[in-house]
Design a protein around this motif. Structure first.
Motif, PDB file in Angstrom:
ATOM      1  N   LEU A 102       0.820  -1.215   0.000  1.00 60.36           N
ATOM      2  CA  LEU A 102       0.000   0.000   0.000  1.00 60.36           C
ATOM      3  C   LEU A 102       0.849   1.258   0.000  1.00 60.36           C
ATOM      4  N   GLY A 103       2.150   1.101   0.171  1.00 65.07           N
ATOM      5  CA  GLY A 103       3.015   2.263   0.247  1.00 65.07           C
ATOM      6  C   GLY A 103       3.146   2.738   1.679  1.00 65.07           C
ATOM      7  N   ARG A 104       4.160   3.532   1.924  1.00 70.95           N
ATOM      8  CA  ARG A 104       4.411   4.032   3.270  1.00 70.95           C
ATOM      9  C   ARG A 104       3.725   5.383   3.456  1.00 70.95           C
ATOM     10  N   PRO A 105       2.833   5.497   4.461  1.00 71.90           N
ATOM     11  CA  PRO A 105       2.181   6.795   4.718  1.00 71.90           C
ATOM     12  C   PRO A 105       3.215   7.876   5.017  1.00 71.90           C
ATOM     13  N   ILE A 106       2.972   9.055   4.483  1.00 69.87           N
ATOM     14  CA  ILE A 106       3.931  10.155   4.666  1.00 69.87           C
ATOM     15  C   ILE A 106       3.734  10.822   6.022  1.00 69.87           C
ATOM     16  N   GLU A 147      -0.022  12.791  13.324  1.00 70.00           N
ATOM     17  CA  GLU A 147      -1.228  13.610  13.214  1.00 70.00           C
ATOM     18  C   GLU A 147      -2.208  12.997  12.221  1.00 70.00           C
ATOM     19  N   ALA A 148      -3.482  13.259  12.447  1.00 71.61           N
ATOM     20  CA  ALA A 148      -4.517  12.710  11.571  1.00 71.61           C
ATOM     21  C   ALA A 148      -4.520  13.444  10.235  1.00 71.61           C
ATOM     22  N   THR A 149      -4.733  12.695   9.166  1.00 67.78           N
ATOM     23  CA  THR A 149      -4.892  13.276   7.840  1.00 67.78           C
ATOM     24  C   THR A 149      -6.015  12.541   7.144  1.00 67.78           C
ATOM     25  N   GLU A 150      -6.573  13.123   6.105  1.00 60.50           N
ATOM     26  CA  GLU A 150      -7.703  12.495   5.415  1.00 60.50           C
ATOM     27  C   GLU A 150      -7.268  12.040   4.028  1.00 60.50           C
ATOM     28  N   LEU A 173      -6.875   9.058   8.584  1.00 57.82           N
ATOM     29  CA  LEU A 173      -5.729   8.172   8.816  1.00 57.82           C
ATOM     30  C   LEU A 173      -4.813   8.759   9.887  1.00 57.82           C
ATOM     31  N   ARG A 174      -4.428   7.897  10.823  1.00 61.25           N
ATOM     32  CA  ARG A 174      -3.459   8.287  11.842  1.00 61.25           C
ATOM     33  C   ARG A 174      -2.425   7.162  11.957  1.00 61.25           C
ATOM     34  N   LEU A 209      -7.492   3.603  10.797  1.00 60.37           N
ATOM     35  CA  LEU A 209      -8.325   4.096   9.709  1.00 60.37           C
ATOM     36  C   LEU A 209      -9.753   4.292  10.211  1.00 60.37           C
ATOM     37  N   ARG A 210     -10.293   5.465   9.972  1.00 58.05           N
ATOM     38  CA  ARG A 210     -11.680   5.726  10.372  1.00 58.05           C
ATOM     39  C   ARG A 210     -12.456   6.205   9.148  1.00 58.05           C
TER      40      ARG A 210
END
Length: 372
Positions: A74-78, A82-85, A100-101, A117-118
């Motif tokens: 899925l790749g590495r989240p940057i 902190e939460a991001t959408e 995403l947090r 994931l929410r």
């Protein structure tokens, strides 16, 4: 096979996860139940972005079976901490808005990322519906405001026509009738100015300034306002002879005075005194110019500090349904501000309201040529 997951920085906390699809041996059992039954998706991703673990909620968010997510890159989240959408594209399903947090953890002695994931798709859809409803409500109020202002203008014209009829029946001089007709024609020009209020919500309205004798303009407006506001309202004028002329959009000035007068009438419940005064005030220590002051004062109920602070907000009104739209003072403020002036309100509960329009006597000087 059993793998150990330890969240970085947690003292002695250890999660043992079996890679099998049907059995996840988390210890203790309460943690296993928490992870498996939480509504939030939980993903464990290795440093290369491959999925090592996914709970049932994560599978639902991605629209896939859990076993199909394992080892998928899925790749590495940057963003970490902190939460991001993000938007998740799913097979045979509409995209999902996902909050995403990500935190760093240790997995079998190696660094990994734990992603929470929410699914906020329903929340975002509800927010969008609310925004659309608010837009429709605003448009409805705007349409009602324009209708309200045109009704006020019609009342002014009707009052002028009644005056003409009275003059004719009394056999008054034709010159007086001609003056009244000219005044009514001038008020009909205000109808075009009213439509400029619509532009306030998308861009600046186009002003057409011209040299106007302020005192003369106020006197002519006062002669029409009397019958418009009703017999219970007494109108007084206190005009300073030193005011002279001002370069301003006369139609917008008429609309501003009309809005202030109607607001004053409502604040006085149809009985009281409306005063319109003019004067000249210094432009301040940093300016050698002077300002023209137009003051509209009523003997109404007044405003408290909270109401006064919101008075210029579009659609804000303290009047009941069908009695006000909250755009009158916002038009006054927008017109005066665009003319380079200021609006100040002095008011206290039970002590009436004083609205001061401070307008620059001369337009700003152009920049001097280089070298001067």
């Amino acid at each position: 096979m059993t793998n150990n997951l330890t969240r970085t920085g947690s003292a002695g906390e250890r999660l043992e996860i079996d890679d099998g699809d049907s059995h996840f041996g988390l210890a203790p059992s309460s943690i296993r139940l928490l992870v498996e039954n939480t509504a939030d998706g939980i993903l464990l991703v290795d440093p290369d972005g491959a999925v090592l673990y996914a709970n049932a909620a994560a599978a639902r968010i991605f629209g896939r079976r859990r076993r199909d997510l394992l080892d998928v890159s899925l790749g590495r989240p940057i963003v970490e901490g902190e939460a991001t959408e993000i938007t998740v594209r799913r097979p045979n399903l509409s995209p999902a808005a996902v909050e995403l947090r990500v935190v760093e953890v240790e997995w079998n002695g190696e660094h990994a990322l734990l992603a929470n994931l929410r699914d906020v798709s329903l929340q975002r859809a509800n927010e969008q519906r609310l925004r659309e409803l608010q837009k429709l409500e605003a448009l409805g109020k705007l349409a009602a405001s324009i209708a309200h202002d045109f009704r006020n203008l019609i009342m002014v014209v009707q009052a002028g026509l009644r005056l003409i009829g009275s003059k004719i029946r009394e056999g008054g001089p034709p010159e007086d009738v001609a003056i009244l007709i000219q005044e009514i024609m001038q008020r009909t020009h205000n109808a075009e100015a009213l439509t400029g209020q619509l532009l306030t919500f998308s861009r600046k309205q186009v002003l057409s300034p011209k040299l106007v004798d302020i005192n003369e303009r106020i006197l002519s407006m006062a002669s029409i306002l009397g019958p418009t506001l009703g017999r219970g309202i007494s109108i007084r004028t206190e005009l300073d002879d030193n005011v002279g002329t001002l370069e301003i959009d006369s139609d917008q000035l008429d609309v501003a005075l009309l809005n202030l007068a109607v607001n004053a009438r409502d604040a006085m419940d149809g009985r009281g005194t409306l005063s319109i005064a003019t004067g000249v005030v210094a432009g301040g220590a940093a300016s050698s110019s002077h300002l023209i002051r137009i003051t509209v004062t009523d003997t109404g109920v007044g405003m408290d500090a909270q109401t006064k602070a919101r008075a210029f907000e579009p659609f804000f009104t303290t009047k009941g349904d069908g009695k006000g739209t909250g755009l009158g003072l916002s038009q006054v403020y927008g017109f005066v501000a665009q003319s380079g002036g200021q609006v100040r309100i002095d008011s206290e509960p039970g002590a009436g309201t004083r609205v001061n329009l401070l307008l620059p006597r001369n337009p700003p000087d152009p920049d001097p040529p280089a070298g001067e």
